[in-house]
Design a protein around this motif. Sequence first.
Motif, PDB file in Angstrom:
ATOM      1  N   PHE A   1       0.832  -1.209   0.000  1.00 20.21           N
ATOM      2  CA  PHE A   1       0.000   0.000   0.000  1.00 20.21           C
ATOM      3  C   PHE A   1       0.864   1.254   0.000  1.00 20.21           C
ATOM      4  O   PHE A   1       0.597   2.206  -0.741  1.00 20.21           O
ATOM      5  CB  PHE A   1      -0.902  -0.030   1.234  1.00 20.21           C
ATOM      6  N   GLU A   2       1.915   1.264   0.803  1.00 21.52           N
ATOM      7  CA  GLU A   2       2.800   2.429   0.863  1.00 21.52           C
ATOM      8  C   GLU A   2       3.579   2.608  -0.432  1.00 21.52           C
ATOM      9  O   GLU A   2       3.806   3.733  -0.879  1.00 21.52           O
ATOM     10  CB  GLU A   2       3.738   2.308   2.056  1.00 21.52           C
ATOM     11  N   THR A   3       3.994   1.513  -1.042  1.00 21.19           N
ATOM     12  CA  THR A   3       4.702   1.598  -2.325  1.00 21.19           C
ATOM     13  C   THR A   3       3.799   2.182  -3.398  1.00 21.19           C
ATOM     14  O   THR A   3       4.216   3.049  -4.180  1.00 21.19           O
ATOM     15  CB  THR A   3       5.195   0.209  -2.750  1.00 21.19           C
ATOM     16  N   LEU A   4       2.553   1.730  -3.436  1.00 20.72           N
ATOM     17  CA  LEU A   4       1.594   2.268  -4.397  1.00 20.72           C
ATOM     18  C   LEU A   4       1.328   3.745  -4.166  1.00 20.72           C
ATOM     19  O   LEU A   4       1.115   4.504  -5.119  1.00 20.72           O
ATOM     20  CB  LEU A   4       0.276   1.482  -4.297  1.00 20.72           C
ATOM     21  N   SER A   5       1.346   4.176  -2.930  1.00 16.79           N
ATOM     22  CA  SER A   5       1.062   5.568  -2.594  1.00 16.79           C
ATOM     23  C   SER A   5       2.261   6.476  -2.845  1.00 16.79           C
ATOM     24  O   SER A   5       2.092   7.655  -3.174  1.00 16.79           O
ATOM     25  CB  SER A   5       0.662   5.674  -1.116  1.00 16.79           C
ATOM     26  N   TRP A   6       3.457   5.941  -2.676  1.00 14.75           N
ATOM     27  CA  TRP A   6       4.659   6.771  -2.746  1.00 14.75           C
ATOM     28  C   TRP A   6       4.963   7.251  -4.156  1.00 14.75           C
ATOM     29  O   TRP A   6       5.406   8.382  -4.364  1.00 14.75           O
ATOM     30  CB  TRP A   6       5.848   6.010  -2.173  1.00 14.75           C
ATOM     31  N   ARG A   7       4.746   6.414  -5.130  1.00 17.35           N
ATOM     32  CA  ARG A   7       5.058   6.791  -6.510  1.00 17.35           C
ATOM     33  C   ARG A   7       4.332   8.060  -6.941  1.00 17.35           C
ATOM     34  O   ARG A   7       4.971   9.007  -7.425  1.00 17.35           O
ATOM     35  CB  ARG A   7       4.729   5.640  -7.448  1.00 17.35           C
ATOM     36  N   PRO A   8       3.008   8.129  -6.821  1.00 16.76           N
ATOM     37  CA  PRO A   8       2.333   9.376  -7.196  1.00 16.76           C
ATOM     38  C   PRO A   8       2.721  10.544  -6.312  1.00 16.76           C
ATOM     39  O   PRO A   8       2.753  11.691  -6.777  1.00 16.76           O
ATOM     40  CB  PRO A   8       0.840   9.050  -7.055  1.00 16.76           C
ATOM     41  N   ALA A   9       3.030  10.279  -5.042  1.00 16.65           N
ATOM     42  CA  ALA A   9       3.440  11.371  -4.154  1.00 16.65           C
ATOM     43  C   ALA A   9       4.696  12.040  -4.680  1.00 16.65           C
ATOM     44  O   ALA A   9       4.781  13.276  -4.741  1.00 16.65           O
ATOM     45  CB  ALA A   9       3.663  10.841  -2.737  1.00 16.65           C
ATOM     46  N   VAL A  10       5.671  11.249  -5.072  1.00 18.95           N
ATOM     47  CA  VAL A  10       6.922  11.808  -5.592  1.00 18.95           C
ATOM     48  C   VAL A  10       6.681  12.557  -6.892  1.00 18.95           C
ATOM     49  O   VAL A  10       7.167  13.683  -7.084  1.00 18.95           O
ATOM     50  CB  VAL A  10       7.974  10.697  -5.795  1.00 18.95           C
TER      51      VAL A  10
ATOM     52  N   TYR B   1      -5.783  10.101   0.770  1.00 22.61           N
ATOM     53  CA  TYR B   1      -6.985  10.851   1.132  1.00 22.61           C
ATOM     54  C   TYR B   1      -8.066   9.921   1.677  1.00 22.61           C
ATOM     55  O   TYR B   1      -8.801  10.286   2.599  1.00 22.61           O
ATOM     56  CB  TYR B   1      -7.534  11.598  -0.097  1.00 22.61           C
ATOM     57  N   ARG B   2      -8.148   8.736   1.102  1.00 19.10           N
ATOM     58  CA  ARG B   2      -9.191   7.801   1.501  1.00 19.10           C
ATOM     59  C   ARG B   2      -8.887   7.126   2.837  1.00 19.10           C
ATOM     60  O   ARG B   2      -9.787   6.924   3.649  1.00 19.10           O
ATOM     61  CB  ARG B   2      -9.357   6.722   0.418  1.00 19.10           C
ATOM     62  N   GLU B   3      -7.619   6.754   3.044  1.00 20.34           N
ATOM     63  CA  GLU B   3      -7.275   5.973   4.231  1.00 20.34           C
ATOM     64  C   GLU B   3      -5.962   6.446   4.853  1.00 20.34           C
ATOM     65  O   GLU B   3      -4.977   5.704   4.901  1.00 20.34           O
ATOM     66  CB  GLU B   3      -7.206   4.491   3.867  1.00 20.34           C
ATOM     67  N   PRO B   4      -5.935   7.664   5.368  1.00 21.40           N
ATOM     68  CA  PRO B   4      -4.683   8.209   5.918  1.00 21.40           C
ATOM     69  C   PRO B   4      -4.202   7.471   7.163  1.00 21.40           C
ATOM     70  O   PRO B   4      -3.020   7.577   7.531  1.00 21.40           O
ATOM     71  CB  PRO B   4      -5.051   9.659   6.241  1.00 21.40           C
TER      72      PRO B   4
END
Length: 221
Positions: free
Chosen positions: A74-83, A125-128
């Motif tokens: 989940f964190e890997t999926l989230s990190w890419r767009p964040a960067v 945003y959905r699951e902070p």
Amino acid sequence: MGITSETQQKPSRTGRQRAATGRTDLQRERVLQVAAQLFADQGYANTTMAQIVRALGVTKPFVYYYFRDKQEIFETLSWRPAVECLTVMDFAPDDDRRAVDKVRDGIERLIRATIAHHPCAFFPYREPQVYRPEYQAASLKLAHHFYDRLCPLLEEARRDGDLDFDDTMITALAACSLPGFLYTWYQPGGRLSSDQMVAALAKLAWRVLGLREAPARSPTA
């Protein structure tokens, strides 16, 4: 100055994989794609590693070779767009465009990257509550990096007479919240294409920023 590798680096927490190859990268991406769809459809809490394994048609050791647990996925999926989203204001030192042009370029790329990374860009945003403190700290550092570059550009554009706003940080947060709140309603394949969505949200952002359009030139005789 561009973002440093230290700022961009996600807190490490990996499975048993030690060295990446072309094949292992492809298999890792396969796990991420399947997991992203499950997280998007069911939410984090309702998605299990067993479901990810079953959807992939593999064994549990296969997934654990690449990822320690579903939180790391989940964190890997989230990190890419964040960067990608939070480095859009990293312009080259020799970029001599006006500040307002950089702001417009960066905001449009922010919106485009958010849409391109659907649904993963919306997971925070959905699951902070899902993220580890180390991950949250890294995300906050990345956000500071973004606003440390955007705010001076806004102020320079205001001094140039191209933007009209009051409080810099409030204005920056308001303008950049527009793509963030796509998570409440956006779905690919909707009424507007991705390009039309970018154009529509960018137009709203220019209003928040108080963009002053150059007056139209009179036609020459």
